[in-house]
Write a protein that holds these residues in place. Sequence first.
Motif, PDB file in Angstrom:
ATOM      1  N   TYR A  39       1.256  -1.831  -8.152  1.00 21.94           N
ATOM      2  CA  TYR A  39       0.993  -0.387  -8.237  1.00 21.94           C
ATOM      3  C   TYR A  39       0.129  -0.084  -9.463  1.00 21.94           C
ATOM      4  CZ  TYR A  39       4.437   0.759  -4.612  1.00 21.94           C
ATOM      5  OH  TYR A  39       5.115   0.880  -3.425  1.00 21.94           O
ATOM      6  N   TYR A  88      -3.633   1.495  -9.403  1.00 17.64           N
ATOM      7  CA  TYR A  88      -3.771   2.831  -9.976  1.00 17.64           C
ATOM      8  C   TYR A  88      -5.158   3.052 -10.562  1.00 17.64           C
ATOM      9  CZ  TYR A  88      -3.221   6.583 -13.438  1.00 17.64           C
ATOM     10  OH  TYR A  88      -3.393   7.723 -14.193  1.00 17.64           O
ATOM     11  N   GLN A 110       1.850   4.768  -7.997  1.00 25.07           N
ATOM     12  CA  GLN A 110       0.881   4.160  -8.904  1.00 25.07           C
ATOM     13  C   GLN A 110       0.884   4.879 -10.250  1.00 25.07           C
ATOM     14  OE1 GLN A 110      -2.817   4.368  -6.780  1.00 25.07           O
ATOM     15  NE2 GLN A 110      -2.200   2.863  -5.240  1.00 25.07           N
TER      16      GLN A 110
END
Length: 349
Positions: free
Chosen positions: A97, A101, A57
Motif C-alpha cells: 500500500y 501510494y 494507501q
Amino acid sequence: MLYLLHKYKKLFVGNTYQFLFVHLCEVKGSKKYSTIRMELLGIKFAPLNVPLERRLQTLAAAAWLVTFTVGGIIDRHAAETGGRISPWARSWKWWKYLKDYFPLQCVKSDGAILDPNKNYLFGCFPHGVMPSGIFSLLNTNYGGFDEYFPHHERYLVTLSEQFMLPFSRELMLSLGGVASSVKSIEYILGKPGGGNVLGITVGGAKESLNSKPGIYRIVLRRRKGFVKLALRNGARLVPVFSFGQNDLFDQLDGPRLRRFQEALRKWIVIAPIIPIGRGFFQYSFGLIPRRHPVVTVVGKPIEMPKIEKPTQEDIDKYHTIFMEKLIELFEENKHKYLEEPESKKLTID
C-alpha cells in the motif's frame, strides 16, 4: 449528493448552500474513477468517493511516518550485528500500500550488475524529509530489489538513537535496519563470502533540512567516512539516486529558523523539521507525505581495492570518483523522471 444538497438547502445559513453547490459541481475526471473536488477556505478536501484502496494507501503512508518517529529493550546489540531480518515483516501487504501510494519504483541502470561474491555499499541520495524510495527498495519485499539483485541480502543504515525507541526499534530490526556506527557498518561490509548490500543515506539529518520540492541540494563534499569504510573492507561503492524524493514534503524555512534547527540538530541528532504535507481528508497541510512518484535509480558499481589502512589520498581519490559518478547518474536520468529537467541542477555541499 447534489440532489440531497438541493432538497435540504433551507438548512444552510447564508451563502453556504451556493458555496457547497458550486464546489460539488466541480467534477474532475480520472481514468480509474471520478472525484468530486471540495475546497473550503483554501483547504482542498479529499473527495468523499475515493476508493477504499486509496484510503488504505494514505493510511499506510501515515502509519509509516508515525512508526519510525515514535517508538529497545530486547537484544540491545542486535542493531550493530546485522539486526534480525524477518521475511514475514518485509512481506506485509502494508508495504505494498505504501509503495502504491506515491507510487515508488526502482530502476537498474545499464551496468548495475552485482557480483554474488562481493559486498556493496549503496550511497543513497537525497535523504528527503524521510527516505521513502530507499526504504521501500531495501527494507520491504515490494521495492523490486530481489527482482534485480536476487543473490544479495539487504540492509539500511539508520540513526543509532532510533534503536532506543520501543516498538519501532523491533520493527526496524525485522526489516533490516542497522545502526549508523563503524562497528555496525563494518560488520556487514566485512562479511566473508559477499552477497550483502548496505544502504546509507550519506547526507543524513543535515541534508533533510535542504529538502524542498524541485530542489536537489545534497550533503556530500566533506562526508568521506563511508568511502574509508568501503576501502577498508574492499566493498564496492554504488551511487543511488531517488528522483522525486524531495517533492513529498515542503517545509517551513527562513534564516532564523534554519539557525535554530541546525543548533538543535547538533544537540538531539535528529533534524527538527516542520514538514508541510497533507492530511487524511485534505491536501493542503499535514504530516502525511504527498502523492508524488519516486523513482530510485541504482547506478553502476565502482571498483574498490581493499586497503586496511587507507591514506587520505586514497580516500579523496575514490570520494571524487563517487561524486563524479553520482552527478553523471543524475544528469543521465533527470530528463526521464523530473519535470522541467533543464532547470534542475544537483548542488553538492
